[in-house]
Design a protein around this motif. Sequence first.
Motif, PDB file in Angstrom:
ATOM      1  N   GLN A   1      19.347 -60.032  21.848  1.00 54.86           N
ATOM      2  CA  GLN A   1      19.435 -61.486  22.002  1.00 54.86           C
ATOM      3  C   GLN A   1      18.335 -62.004  22.926  1.00 54.86           C
ATOM      4  O   GLN A   1      18.120 -61.472  24.029  1.00 54.86           O
ATOM      5  CB  GLN A   1      20.798 -61.878  22.569  1.00 54.86           C
ATOM      6  N   VAL A   2      17.664 -63.032  22.465  1.00 51.81           N
ATOM      7  CA  VAL A   2      16.686 -63.753  23.282  1.00 51.81           C
ATOM      8  C   VAL A   2      17.183 -65.178  23.452  1.00 51.81           C
ATOM      9  O   VAL A   2      17.451 -65.869  22.463  1.00 51.81           O
ATOM     10  CB  VAL A   2      15.295 -63.751  22.624  1.00 51.81           C
TER      11      VAL A   2
ATOM     12  N   ALA B   1      17.317 -66.745  19.644  1.00 55.06           N
ATOM     13  CA  ALA B   1      17.833 -66.116  18.422  1.00 55.06           C
ATOM     14  C   ALA B   1      18.176 -64.661  18.721  1.00 55.06           C
ATOM     15  O   ALA B   1      17.831 -64.127  19.782  1.00 55.06           O
ATOM     16  CB  ALA B   1      16.791 -66.170  17.301  1.00 55.06           C
ATOM     17  N   LEU B   2      18.827 -64.047  17.759  1.00 56.50           N
ATOM     18  CA  LEU B   2      19.030 -62.602  17.776  1.00 56.50           C
ATOM     19  C   LEU B   2      17.846 -61.985  17.021  1.00 56.50           C
ATOM     20  O   LEU B   2      17.612 -62.345  15.864  1.00 56.50           O
ATOM     21  CB  LEU B   2      20.348 -62.244  17.116  1.00 56.50           C
ATOM     22  N   TYR B   3      17.113 -61.110  17.676  1.00 58.51           N
ATOM     23  CA  TYR B   3      15.903 -60.527  17.106  1.00 58.51           C
ATOM     24  C   TYR B   3      16.169 -59.101  16.625  1.00 58.51           C
ATOM     25  O   TYR B   3      16.751 -58.289  17.353  1.00 58.51           O
ATOM     26  CB  TYR B   3      14.778 -60.518  18.149  1.00 58.51           C
ATOM     27  N   TYR B   4      15.713 -58.836  15.405  1.00 61.46           N
ATOM     28  CA  TYR B   4      15.915 -57.543  14.784  1.00 61.46           C
ATOM     29  C   TYR B   4      14.583 -56.881  14.462  1.00 61.46           C
ATOM     30  O   TYR B   4      13.634 -57.551  14.041  1.00 61.46           O
ATOM     31  CB  TYR B   4      16.670 -57.683  13.460  1.00 61.46           C
ATOM     32  N   CYS B   5      14.581 -55.589  14.601  1.00 63.52           N
ATOM     33  CA  CYS B   5      13.487 -54.754  14.114  1.00 63.52           C
ATOM     34  C   CYS B   5      13.916 -54.208  12.748  1.00 63.52           C
ATOM     35  O   CYS B   5      15.087 -53.855  12.568  1.00 63.52           O
ATOM     36  CB  CYS B   5      13.293 -53.621  15.121  1.00 63.52           C
ATOM     37  N   ALA B   6      13.003 -54.168  11.797  1.00 64.00           N
ATOM     38  CA  ALA B   6      13.335 -53.676  10.461  1.00 64.00           C
ATOM     39  C   ALA B   6      12.208 -52.820   9.913  1.00 64.00           C
ATOM     40  O   ALA B   6      11.036 -53.048  10.231  1.00 64.00           O
ATOM     41  CB  ALA B   6      13.603 -54.847   9.521  1.00 64.00           C
TER      42      ALA B   6
ATOM     43  N   SER C   1       7.755 -65.294  29.181  1.00 69.27           N
ATOM     44  CA  SER C   1       7.398 -64.215  28.256  1.00 69.27           C
ATOM     45  C   SER C   1       8.467 -63.125  28.264  1.00 69.27           C
ATOM     46  O   SER C   1       9.174 -62.932  29.259  1.00 69.27           O
ATOM     47  CB  SER C   1       6.062 -63.578  28.677  1.00 69.27           C
ATOM     48  N   LEU C   2       8.545 -62.446  27.152  1.00 75.79           N
ATOM     49  CA  LEU C   2       9.387 -61.258  27.016  1.00 75.79           C
ATOM     50  C   LEU C   2       8.671 -60.272  26.104  1.00 75.79           C
ATOM     51  O   LEU C   2       7.897 -60.691  25.228  1.00 75.79           O
ATOM     52  CB  LEU C   2      10.747 -61.593  26.400  1.00 75.79           C
ATOM     53  N   ARG C   3       8.954 -59.005  26.290  1.00 75.21           N
ATOM     54  CA  ARG C   3       8.472 -58.003  25.351  1.00 75.21           C
ATOM     55  C   ARG C   3       9.662 -57.237  24.788  1.00 75.21           C
ATOM     56  O   ARG C   3      10.408 -56.603  25.544  1.00 75.21           O
ATOM     57  CB  ARG C   3       7.489 -57.024  25.995  1.00 75.21           C
ATOM     58  N   LEU C   4       9.821 -57.331  23.484  1.00 76.54           N
ATOM     59  CA  LEU C   4      10.872 -56.581  22.814  1.00 76.54           C
ATOM     60  C   LEU C   4      10.341 -55.218  22.399  1.00 76.54           C
ATOM     61  O   LEU C   4       9.161 -55.082  22.046  1.00 76.54           O
ATOM     62  CB  LEU C   4      11.368 -57.324  21.578  1.00 76.54           C
ATOM     63  N   SER C   5      11.221 -54.238  22.444  1.00 75.52           N
ATOM     64  CA  SER C   5      10.863 -52.890  22.019  1.00 75.52           C
ATOM     65  C   SER C   5      11.797 -52.445  20.903  1.00 75.52           C
ATOM     66  O   SER C   5      12.961 -52.843  20.873  1.00 75.52           O
ATOM     67  CB  SER C   5      10.976 -51.911  23.188  1.00 75.52           C
ATOM     68  N   CYS C   6      11.268 -51.620  20.026  1.00 72.26           N
ATOM     69  CA  CYS C   6      12.068 -51.043  18.944  1.00 72.26           C
ATOM     70  C   CYS C   6      11.765 -49.561  18.899  1.00 72.26           C
ATOM     71  O   CYS C   6      10.623 -49.160  18.616  1.00 72.26           O
ATOM     72  CB  CYS C   6      11.737 -51.703  17.615  1.00 72.26           C
TER      73      CYS C   6
ATOM     74  N   GLY D   1      15.538 -57.905  25.171  1.00 70.93           N
ATOM     75  CA  GLY D   1      15.935 -59.303  25.125  1.00 70.93           C
ATOM     76  C   GLY D   1      16.511 -59.753  26.453  1.00 70.93           C
ATOM     77  O   GLY D   1      16.722 -58.953  27.366  1.00 70.93           O
ATOM     78  N   GLY D   2      16.763 -61.044  26.558  1.00 68.94           N
ATOM     79  CA  GLY D   2      17.343 -61.577  27.782  1.00 68.94           C
ATOM     80  C   GLY D   2      17.196 -63.078  27.857  1.00 68.94           C
ATOM     81  O   GLY D   2      16.854 -63.733  26.866  1.00 68.94           O
ATOM     82  N   LEU D   3      17.449 -63.586  29.043  1.00 68.18           N
ATOM     83  CA  LEU D   3      17.350 -65.018  29.306  1.00 68.18           C
ATOM     84  C   LEU D   3      16.022 -65.303  29.996  1.00 68.18           C
ATOM     85  O   LEU D   3      15.675 -64.641  30.986  1.00 68.18           O
ATOM     86  CB  LEU D   3      18.512 -65.462  30.208  1.00 68.18           C
ATOM     87  N   VAL D   4      15.287 -66.263  29.473  1.00 69.97           N
ATOM     88  CA  VAL D   4      13.990 -66.591  30.040  1.00 69.97           C
ATOM     89  C   VAL D   4      13.813 -68.116  30.000  1.00 69.97           C
ATOM     90  O   VAL D   4      14.364 -68.780  29.123  1.00 69.97           O
ATOM     91  CB  VAL D   4      12.861 -65.871  29.274  1.00 69.97           C
TER      92      VAL D   4
END
Length: 118
Positions: free
Chosen positions: A114-115, A91-96, A17-22, A9-12
Amino acid sequence: HVQLVESGGGLVQPGGSLRLSCAASGFRLADSDMGWYRQVPGKECELVSAHDSDGSLYNADSTKGRFTSARDNTKNMLYLQMNSLRSEDTALYYCASHSPYDGRPYAYWGQGTQVTVS
């Protein structure tokens, strides 16, 4: 024990674009249905993308054509590629994951990343 750790996550800026990892541990990602949720303060948690163990995908209408989930089962990793980001994606992004023990839907969650799109 099951553990999920998000990162990326981060500020963009809008349009970026962003890539989230879990990173998943304690179970085989290949055997589990997974998903990405996001939470905005004061709003209900929203399912952004679901990525089942058989490869089937679901995307929320708000993210179709912009967000793509991907798995690397060899690394036990789940990713969310987010393109054409908008301010409303903040938003706050969650992996589930579904429980690997009894199949309870989205029984396990990471701590979130956080994104912020601004």
